[in-house]
Scaffold this active site. Structure first.
Site, PDB file in Angstrom:
ATOM      1  N   GLY A  26      37.979  28.361  28.692  1.00  0.00           N
ATOM      2  CA  GLY A  26      39.185  28.248  27.880  1.00  0.00           C
ATOM      3  C   GLY A  26      40.147  27.219  28.441  1.00  0.00           C
ATOM      4  O   GLY A  26      40.255  27.062  29.658  1.00  0.00           O
ATOM      5  N   GLY A  28      44.224  25.840  27.793  1.00  0.00           N
ATOM      6  CA  GLY A  28      45.501  25.976  27.110  1.00  0.00           C
ATOM      7  C   GLY A  28      46.403  24.809  27.432  1.00  0.00           C
ATOM      8  O   GLY A  28      45.981  23.834  28.069  1.00  0.00           O
ATOM      9  N   SER A  29      47.651  24.897  27.002  1.00  0.00           N
ATOM     10  CA  SER A  29      48.592  23.799  27.215  1.00  0.00           C
ATOM     11  C   SER A  29      48.987  23.660  28.676  1.00  0.00           C
ATOM     12  O   SER A  29      49.385  22.582  29.122  1.00  0.00           O
ATOM     13  CB  SER A  29      49.846  24.017  26.361  1.00  0.00           C
ATOM     14  OG  SER A  29      50.470  25.249  26.701  1.00  0.00           O
ATOM     15  N   VAL A  33      40.827  28.060  32.175  1.00  0.00           N
ATOM     16  CA  VAL A  33      40.232  29.319  32.630  1.00  0.00           C
ATOM     17  C   VAL A  33      38.742  29.107  32.853  1.00  0.00           C
ATOM     18  O   VAL A  33      38.027  28.603  31.977  1.00  0.00           O
ATOM     19  CB  VAL A  33      40.457  30.451  31.606  1.00  0.00           C
ATOM     20  CG1 VAL A  33      39.850  31.755  32.126  1.00  0.00           C
ATOM     21  CG2 VAL A  33      41.947  30.644  31.331  1.00  0.00           C
ATOM     22  N   LYS A  47      42.135  31.753  36.221  1.00  0.00           N
ATOM     23  CA  LYS A  47      43.096  30.969  35.448  1.00  0.00           C
ATOM     24  C   LYS A  47      43.794  29.997  36.393  1.00  0.00           C
ATOM     25  O   LYS A  47      44.545  30.396  37.279  1.00  0.00           O
ATOM     26  CB  LYS A  47      44.107  31.909  34.792  1.00  0.00           C
ATOM     27  CG  LYS A  47      45.216  31.220  34.018  1.00  0.00           C
ATOM     28  CD  LYS A  47      46.182  32.264  33.459  1.00  0.00           C
ATOM     29  CE  LYS A  47      47.400  31.640  32.822  1.00  0.00           C
ATOM     30  NZ  LYS A  47      48.363  32.673  32.358  1.00  0.00           N
ATOM     31  N   ASP A 142      55.180  36.199  24.215  1.00  0.00           N
ATOM     32  CA  ASP A 142      54.191  35.293  23.626  1.00  0.00           C
ATOM     33  C   ASP A 142      52.971  36.063  23.114  1.00  0.00           C
ATOM     34  O   ASP A 142      51.824  35.712  23.397  1.00  0.00           O
ATOM     35  CB  ASP A 142      53.762  34.247  24.653  1.00  0.00           C
ATOM     36  CG  ASP A 142      53.126  33.014  24.012  1.00  0.00           C
ATOM     37  OD1 ASP A 142      53.328  32.804  22.795  1.00  0.00           O
ATOM     38  OD2 ASP A 142      52.430  32.263  24.710  1.00  0.00           O
TER      39      ASP A 142
END
Length: 263
Positions: A26, A28-29, A33, A47, A142
């Protein structure tokens, strides 16, 4: 307050085969991960935060502070953390069934009605714990399907507390410059920077509508500045609800029911 065992940058390198792309699960911004295997043989999710941003380092401190104070079956368990000049990382329990977002939108995955309701009940239990089980309420800030992870038994776990807020005692809200994800944040949060437990409840409601309709609140083909997911469903209720509910809910439910022979 929980403390974590020490893990070195070297061991994280080894666990991920030097952050090999084949282990990347994964992006993200502000973090990537990786799936990894510790020297003990434990399979984990690691992470790794992007150290280019000073804001990301602050998010690491925030997440550490929150995770030291929480422990619940519907929160993603943190095994340990690593902080050095080279890395800021969380070592998390690996969730083999991935995110709720993947289950909603990947073509090869489907959730029936019972599964969707059960997942959202798990999420509600986690949020209730954050809001009401401590002297100082914790606001997630979030909530969205990508931050809901599913274990081997499809039990939901809420994760990613990078922009969470621990509200001061006797205060029900706080002002912040940190925003969540557009489409999920409450109007007062986005326009005035007000964070409260009510904001999480709003995000939960948006998620509940999304999981039933299988429509992202950011879907530009349907939603714009004049029509939101909330307004779209409100307009359909109650007469034309079947036009907005994901048809696969009932299709998958019917497939899971035992066949009855009336002969």
């Amino acid at each position: 307050m929980k403390t974590y065992p020490f893990i070195s940058y070297h061991e994280i390198q080894g666990a991920t085969n030097n952050f090999d792309g084949s282990n990347l699960i994964g992006v993200g911004s502000s973090a990537s991960v990786y799936k990894g295997t510790l020297s003990s043989g434990t399979v984990v999710a690691i992470k790794v935060l992007d150290l280019q941003s000073e804001q990301v380092c602050k998010r690491f401190d925030t997440e550490c502070e929150v995770m030291r104070n929480v422990r619940h079956r519907n929160l993603v368990p943190v095994i340990t953390t690593c902080s050095s000049e080279y890395i800021r990382a969380f070592v998390l329990r690996y969730m083999p069934n991935g995110s709720l977002d993947n289950w909603l939108y990947k073509e090869d995955r489907h959730l029936n009605l019972l599964q969707r309701v059960t997942i959202m009940l798990d999420v509600a239990t986690a949020i209730e714990y954050l809001h009401h089980s401590h002297d100082t309420p914790i606001v997630h800030c979030d909530l969205k399907p990508t931050n809901v992870l599913l274990d081997e038994e499809m039990v939901a776990h809420v994760g990613d507390f990078g922009i969470s807020k621990i509200l001061a005692v006797r205060k029900s809200m706080a002002h912040t410059e940190t925003l969540g994800t557009l489409g999920y944040i409450a109007p007062e949060y986005g326009s005035e920077g007000i964070v409260s437990t009510s904001g999480d409840v709003y995000s939960y409601g948006i998620m509940l509508m999304e999981i039933l309709a299988k429509r992202r609140p950011t879907d530009e083909e349907i939603f714009n500045e004049n029509v939101s997911l909330r307004e779209w469903i409100k307009k359909a209720f109650p007469r034309t609800m079947m036009e907005v509910v994901d048809a696969n809910i009932f299709h998958e439910e019917e497939k899971s029911l035992p066949k009855v022979n009336f002969a």
